[in-house]
Design a protein around this motif. Sequence first.
Motif, PDB file in Angstrom:
ATOM      1  N   HIS A   1       0.855  -1.201   0.000  1.00 31.02           N
ATOM      2  CA  HIS A   1       0.000   0.000   0.000  1.00 31.02           C
ATOM      3  C   HIS A   1       0.882   1.239   0.000  1.00 31.02           C
ATOM      4  O   HIS A   1       1.298   1.720   1.051  1.00 31.02           O
TER       5      HIS A   1
ATOM      6  N   HIS B   1       1.120   5.016  -2.202  1.00 32.65           N
ATOM      7  CA  HIS B   1       0.551   5.878  -3.252  1.00 32.65           C
ATOM      8  C   HIS B   1       1.661   6.586  -4.013  1.00 32.65           C
ATOM      9  O   HIS B   1       2.598   7.118  -3.409  1.00 32.65           O
TER      10      HIS B   1
ATOM     11  N   HIS C   1      -9.893   1.085   0.181  1.00 34.33           N
ATOM     12  CA  HIS C   1      -9.723   1.940   1.360  1.00 34.33           C
ATOM     13  C   HIS C   1     -11.078   1.991   2.080  1.00 34.33           C
ATOM     14  O   HIS C   1     -12.079   2.400   1.482  1.00 34.33           O
TER      15      HIS C   1
ATOM     16  N   HIS D   1      -6.460   0.040   5.628  1.00 35.18           N
ATOM     17  CA  HIS D   1      -6.737   0.646   6.940  1.00 35.18           C
ATOM     18  C   HIS D   1      -7.724  -0.160   7.785  1.00 35.18           C
ATOM     19  O   HIS D   1      -7.329  -0.798   8.732  1.00 35.18           O
TER      20      HIS D   1
ATOM     21  N   ASP E   1       1.734   3.671   3.024  1.00 36.36           N
ATOM     22  CA  ASP E   1       0.712   4.604   2.533  1.00 36.36           C
ATOM     23  C   ASP E   1       1.360   5.690   1.667  1.00 36.36           C
ATOM     24  O   ASP E   1       1.209   5.674   0.460  1.00 36.36           O
TER      25      ASP E   1
HETATM   26 ZN   LIG Z   1      -3.942   4.823   1.064  1.00 35.44          ZN
END
Ligand SMILES: [Zn+2]
Length: 343
Positions: free
Chosen positions: A22, A24, A214, A238, A295
Amino acid sequence: MRRYSIEDQIEILKSLKMADLHRHFDGSVRPETLWNLSQKYYSAIPGLNYEEFRRYLCYDAEGNGSLIDYLDKFDVPLQYTQFYDNLLQIAFEIAEDAYTDGIRTLELRINPIIHTRAGLTIRQVLHSVRKGIMKFQKEHPDFAAGIVVIALRSHGGNMARILLRQIAGEHHQYHERVGVVGFDIAGAERPYPPILFSGAYRLAAQMGFFKTCHVGEDEGPEKIWEALDCLGPQRLGHAVSAVKDAPLLRRLARDKVLIEICLSSNLQTRAVHSLAEHPLPKFLEAGIPCSLCTDNTTVSSTTLVKEYLLAIETFDLSESDVRKLVAMGQDWSFVRRTGLDYS
Ligand SMILES: [Zn+2]
């Protein structure tokens, strides 16, 4: 694991061939790269020196600390990620940063639509990212990577389906080394519940993409139930609020849905109020597969090694706990595709 020195912990972590499932694209651009691009093109925020600019890109503890404040940090990179060469360079650097951090399997998430404002097509965006990663892989063949395409919640369910049709040719099965392996939705949760995207997720499964989502970052466990029932994801991003609902924990354990845990990000968006309150230990106790993820390395000022060190320190993880977490990340990776099916 705490009996080892920090240096030894880092050495052990780097030997484990970690997977980051995960991360971005736009939240993980090197600040110095954005600074150089801002000198070359134009300054998105005039009047700042490099140090002020770098601080602006990272999460600010003095801010309001909501998910929305956190998402605001993605506006600056967008000024420069509209061009093929920049996207290629950034993808190369993200791969290099991950490799240096000890990662050998990286799943990089990107919403291609937001990088098409200067005229690139969606396929060109994905092509440039693939090319950047492949350029890195040429020198480092032990680095595996895949792309997870994100549909923005705020664009709605129909746009998500259109996006999927446009990326059909970027599917990993058509590409030797790096292709699109998975599908995801991201952005503000509250106005856009999972049910809006049930058609898109059905299409993603038909097209042979793995699914993550998400959810439960800014919303309660009922939205996680909804995501499981309407979208059928193999993983969740998450899902912090699942801890409030014991039957939901049993469902996640039964269905072996892996939770992508992002400790620093969860603290910054106030999905949890302190790391000690983070539900990771409860998830593991309930038998839910989990893996640690970054993240956004720039926005959250983190690395995967840092996330593991945080977890070791906060939850007093043993070496065997750490090895299990790393192994789950490898086993649930869409790139490796071990033990997962598309349904
Ligand atoms: Zn994310």
